[in-house]
Design an enzyme around this catalytic site. Sequence first.
Site, PDB file in Angstrom:
ATOM      1  N   HIS A 225      27.323  -2.030  27.661  1.00  0.00           N
ATOM      2  CA  HIS A 225      27.751  -1.496  28.951  1.00  0.00           C
ATOM      3  C   HIS A 225      27.346  -0.026  29.079  1.00  0.00           C
ATOM      4  O   HIS A 225      26.916   0.605  28.106  1.00  0.00           O
ATOM      5  CB  HIS A 225      29.267  -1.629  29.116  1.00  0.00           C
ATOM      6  CG  HIS A 225      30.050  -0.808  28.136  1.00  0.00           C
ATOM      7  ND1 HIS A 225      30.309  -1.231  26.844  1.00  0.00           N
ATOM      8  CD2 HIS A 225      30.622   0.422  28.243  1.00  0.00           C
ATOM      9  CE1 HIS A 225      31.007  -0.312  26.210  1.00  0.00           C
ATOM     10  NE2 HIS A 225      31.202   0.718  27.026  1.00  0.00           N
ATOM     11  N   ASP A 227      28.950   3.619  30.453  1.00  0.00           N
ATOM     12  CA  ASP A 227      30.240   4.218  30.807  1.00  0.00           C
ATOM     13  C   ASP A 227      30.308   4.620  32.276  1.00  0.00           C
ATOM     14  O   ASP A 227      31.320   4.411  32.945  1.00  0.00           O
ATOM     15  CB  ASP A 227      30.519   5.434  29.931  1.00  0.00           C
ATOM     16  CG  ASP A 227      30.945   5.039  28.520  1.00  0.00           C
ATOM     17  OD1 ASP A 227      31.107   3.829  28.262  1.00  0.00           O
ATOM     18  OD2 ASP A 227      31.093   5.944  27.669  1.00  0.00           O
ATOM     19  N   HIS A 283      25.431   1.066  25.543  1.00  0.00           N
ATOM     20  CA  HIS A 283      25.914   0.877  24.177  1.00  0.00           C
ATOM     21  C   HIS A 283      26.898  -0.278  24.075  1.00  0.00           C
ATOM     22  O   HIS A 283      27.358  -0.820  25.080  1.00  0.00           O
ATOM     23  CB  HIS A 283      26.578   2.160  23.665  1.00  0.00           C
ATOM     24  CG  HIS A 283      27.749   2.598  24.516  1.00  0.00           C
ATOM     25  ND1 HIS A 283      27.595   3.412  25.621  1.00  0.00           N
ATOM     26  CD2 HIS A 283      29.074   2.318  24.444  1.00  0.00           C
ATOM     27  CE1 HIS A 283      28.769   3.624  26.192  1.00  0.00           C
ATOM     28  NE2 HIS A 283      29.694   2.962  25.496  1.00  0.00           N
ATOM     29  N   ARG A 293      40.463  -0.345  12.971  1.00  0.00           N
ATOM     30  CA  ARG A 293      39.559   0.729  13.400  1.00  0.00           C
ATOM     31  C   ARG A 293      40.266   1.566  14.455  1.00  0.00           C
ATOM     32  O   ARG A 293      40.488   1.102  15.578  1.00  0.00           O
ATOM     33  CB  ARG A 293      38.273   0.124  13.973  1.00  0.00           C
ATOM     34  CG  ARG A 293      37.248   1.119  14.527  1.00  0.00           C
ATOM     35  CD  ARG A 293      36.222   0.330  15.313  1.00  0.00           C
ATOM     36  NE  ARG A 293      35.051   1.075  15.733  1.00  0.00           N
ATOM     37  CZ  ARG A 293      34.945   1.751  16.880  1.00  0.00           C
ATOM     38  NH1 ARG A 293      35.991   1.834  17.697  1.00  0.00           N
ATOM     39  NH2 ARG A 293      33.817   2.356  17.204  1.00  0.00           N
TER      40      ARG A 293
END
Length: 310
Positions: A225, A227, A283, A293
């Site tokens: 996608h 941002d 990204h 994470r």
Amino acid sequence: MAKPKLRNSKSSKSRGKRWNYALYAIVIASISGLLCYYGDHIQISIYHIFERHLATPDGTVNRSQVVLASASKSVDLAHRVVNCSDDYREEPFAGCTPTVCGRGVTDTLIPREMALVLRGLASRGLQLGGSSGGVSVLNLHTGALSYDDKFVDVYKLIRKRPDSATYFQPEALEVYDETKRKIKLRIANHFGVDPTKLFLTSPTFFSRMEGKPARTLHDEYWHSHVDKVTYESFHYTALLYLSDYGTDFHGGRFVFDDLHGNTTVEPRLGRVSFFTSGSENKHHVERVTDGLRYAVTVAFTCDPTKELLQ
């Protein structure tokens, strides 16, 4: 009379496939060369038109991969300049919108001690809820907290608890504010932007990824996608990692989907990755396979009307 030799249909098909792949490659190279005057964003579009024809049987594409920053080694600054997309061309924010685009990674901006404070802050808040899928979000600015397959107000939850003062302690919140300030100044310095014209924007939030199956579209973080397409106000994006790839979790690397291959950032406690938010920095994040994470996403805009008030 000699009988004519029959062609091996299997090898003929194989040769045909190779010719098809060669033809696609020639077409891509030719069109990209003719249109290179118009910039990398057109070449990227051409690549994705033909990408499905070059896919392997499992639907993936064989692409080269470069690690911009490894989790095993501290970096002062690793960076790469990329051609800016047209995403900012019509915007009226002179002195702030990107004129030089790219991405950078540094391990020297936020001390690991500060990162541990922030991980504790995120962990305490997320204990009050948590997604039923693979991604849990805590937004201290809006109060949004993942809770099963929805969001609730974390501040309303805390008010009901006798130990409410232990969750978001003033000292930890001061570290959070200082972290955002330091990241803003680094972005302004790196991209030559006037920091007084750069504003924190929404969403800025903590996240926790784990290896649970996705329950909602929000959990499917591994899709590629842009941002600025998702959030139009974004001009610069930063990520501060609060755990170590390969130790605290596996999978979950950050991947820039570049035209000629992927550029990967491996999370490391205290590592800041920052980049211009347009189509030049498309990204995705690899799926987390095990462990937790933690990260905090910090977003900045050049539009003062989109400022996220502290």
